[in-house]
Design a protein around this motif. Structure first.
Motif, short mmCIF file in Angstrom:
data_model
loop_
_atom_site.label_atom_id
_atom_site.label_comp_id
_atom_site.label_asym_id
_atom_site.label_seq_id
_atom_site.Cartn_x
_atom_site.Cartn_y
_atom_site.Cartn_z
N GLY A 169 0.81 -1.21 0.00
CA GLY A 169 0.00 0.00 0.00
C GLY A 169 0.85 1.26 0.00
O GLY A 169 0.51 2.25 -0.65
N MET A 200 2.19 1.76 -3.53
CA MET A 200 1.13 2.22 -4.43
C MET A 200 0.77 3.68 -4.18
O MET A 200 0.52 4.44 -5.12
N ALA A 201 0.72 4.08 -2.91
CA ALA A 201 0.24 5.42 -2.57
C ALA A 201 1.32 6.49 -2.68
O ALA A 201 1.03 7.63 -3.04
N ARG A 202 2.59 6.15 -2.39
CA ARG A 202 3.62 7.18 -2.25
C ARG A 202 4.74 7.11 -3.28
O ARG A 202 5.47 8.08 -3.45
N ARG A 220 0.51 2.33 -10.74
CA ARG A 220 -0.48 2.21 -9.67
C ARG A 220 -1.75 1.56 -10.17
O ARG A 220 -2.35 0.71 -9.49
N PHE A 249 -3.38 -1.94 -8.88
CA PHE A 249 -4.78 -2.04 -8.45
C PHE A 249 -5.45 -3.24 -9.11
O PHE A 249 -6.18 -4.00 -8.46
N VAL A 290 -5.35 -4.47 1.78
CA VAL A 290 -4.54 -3.56 0.97
C VAL A 290 -5.29 -2.26 0.69
O VAL A 290 -4.72 -1.16 0.80
N LEU A 291 -6.55 -2.35 0.35
CA LEU A 291 -7.29 -1.16 -0.07
C LEU A 291 -7.46 -0.14 1.05
O LEU A 291 -7.21 1.06 0.84
N TYR A 311 -4.00 1.41 1.70
CA TYR A 311 -3.65 2.34 0.61
C TYR A 311 -4.39 3.67 0.77
O TYR A 311 -3.80 4.75 0.62
N GLU A 318 -2.58 7.26 1.35
CA GLU A 318 -2.73 8.29 0.32
C GLU A 318 -3.19 9.62 0.90
O GLU A 318 -2.88 10.68 0.36
#
Length: 308
Positions: A116, A119-121, A128, A132, A194-195, A198, A202
């Motif tokens: 996560g 993906m976010a940073r 990304r 997903f 994960v979601l 993330y 974010e």
């Protein structure tokens, strides 16, 4: 020609006046509109969900006649005494269920946080999007397909032992054990962790990380003092899914677990379909409900609902 007399204004019909008054009353009192919008779904929730829980708890206080098999509508705590009896296996089954659910939750949190965070940073927008899709792709297949796939992987002649033999390592008899259930549960519920993680990562402003660096904090200190506390509600929010879904599952223990790997759901299923002891099944089903009630209270104090 004589000038025509101006037309007199016509009075509003009574129905229109009533509608205008109701509209003005609703406009001055927003809670009326909110009650009108939320009233029907809230009422349905109370009837369906809370009512079902009430029936569950009520039927758990009944018993079954050992000779006739008929329900005895007499309130008793005999079912709960049987569950908490040390001479019966039900406490051990409940402990196994809660323990594996906690282990799966911790495992998914450890696996989901770095993914996560990347993906976010770190990841660019195109990568990304690909990540997903990869995270959500297992959810597009059937739950049973994923379970049977892992059953094939972990079997004696499966892909795992084939890979180990290729590396010169001995076979691992993981199939039909609690270890197998831990692996399968961790895989199946990982997207649900994960979601939220993330989403929580974010929302952390980049200025917080920059301010921590300006104050001389290194990466580890920034992670420990800034990122982790702000992302903790997302981790706890994901844990609600992983913990509760593992707690109530009975298919994976049936297909992946061994003879001594029963979960609470398996006992409930057996007492409803085979032993025809619905009151005891209701009493045992109340155990995960009570556990999740405590868990949700703790999660709410940690701010998990803000990350949902």
């Amino acid at each position: 020609m004589a000038a025509e007399a101006p037309a007199l204004p016509q009075a509003d019909p009574p129905g229109r006046r009533v509608r205008l008054r109701l509209s003005a009353a609703v406009w001055r009192r927003p809670w009326i509109k909110g009650t009108g919008l939320l009233g029907p779904p809230a009422g349905a929730f109370l009837v369906v969900y809370v009512g079902a829980l009430g029936v569950l708890l009520l039927s758990s206080l009944w018993t079954v006649n050992a000779f006739t098999g008929e329900l005895v509508h007499h309130w008793s705590l005999a079912n709960y005494r049987l569950i908490f009896s040390t001479s019966e296996p039900y406490l051990r089954i409940a402990g196994r269920t809660i323990g594996i659910a906690a282990a799966v939750t911790v495992t998914d949190a450890v696996l989901a946080f770095p993914l996560g965070f990347f993906m976010a940073r770190v990841a660019p927008p195109r990568l990304r999007a690909v990540l997903f899709v990869l995270v959500l792709l297992p959810l597009w297949s059937s739950y049973l397909v994923r379970i049977y796939s892992w059953q094939t992987i972990l079997s004696h002649d499966g892909a795992l032992n084939w890979l180990l033999n290729g590396l010169g390592l001995p076979d691992q008899n993981i199939a039909y054990t609690n270890w197998a259930m831990w692996i399968v549960f961790s895989y199946v519920w990982l997207p649900f962790m994960v979601l939220p993680v993330y989403a929580a990562l974010e929302r952390i402003p980049e200025s917080y990380v920059e301010a921590s660096a300006d104050m001389g904090a290194r990466g580890a200190r920034t992670f420990r003092s800034v990122i982790l506390p702000l992302a903790l509600p997302g981790v706890v929010a994901g844990s609600i899914f992983t913990f509760s879904l593992t707690l109530g599952d009975f298919i994976t223990p049936l297909l992946i677990g061994g003879t001594n790997s029963s979960f609470i759901g398996n006992v409930v299923y057996e007492n409803i379909g085979i032993n025809a002891n619905v009151p005891f099944a209701a009493a045992f089903a109340a155990v995960p409900v009570m556990v999740m009630a405590v868990y949700l209270v703790v999660a709410r104090r940690l701010g998990a609902f803000e990350a949902l």
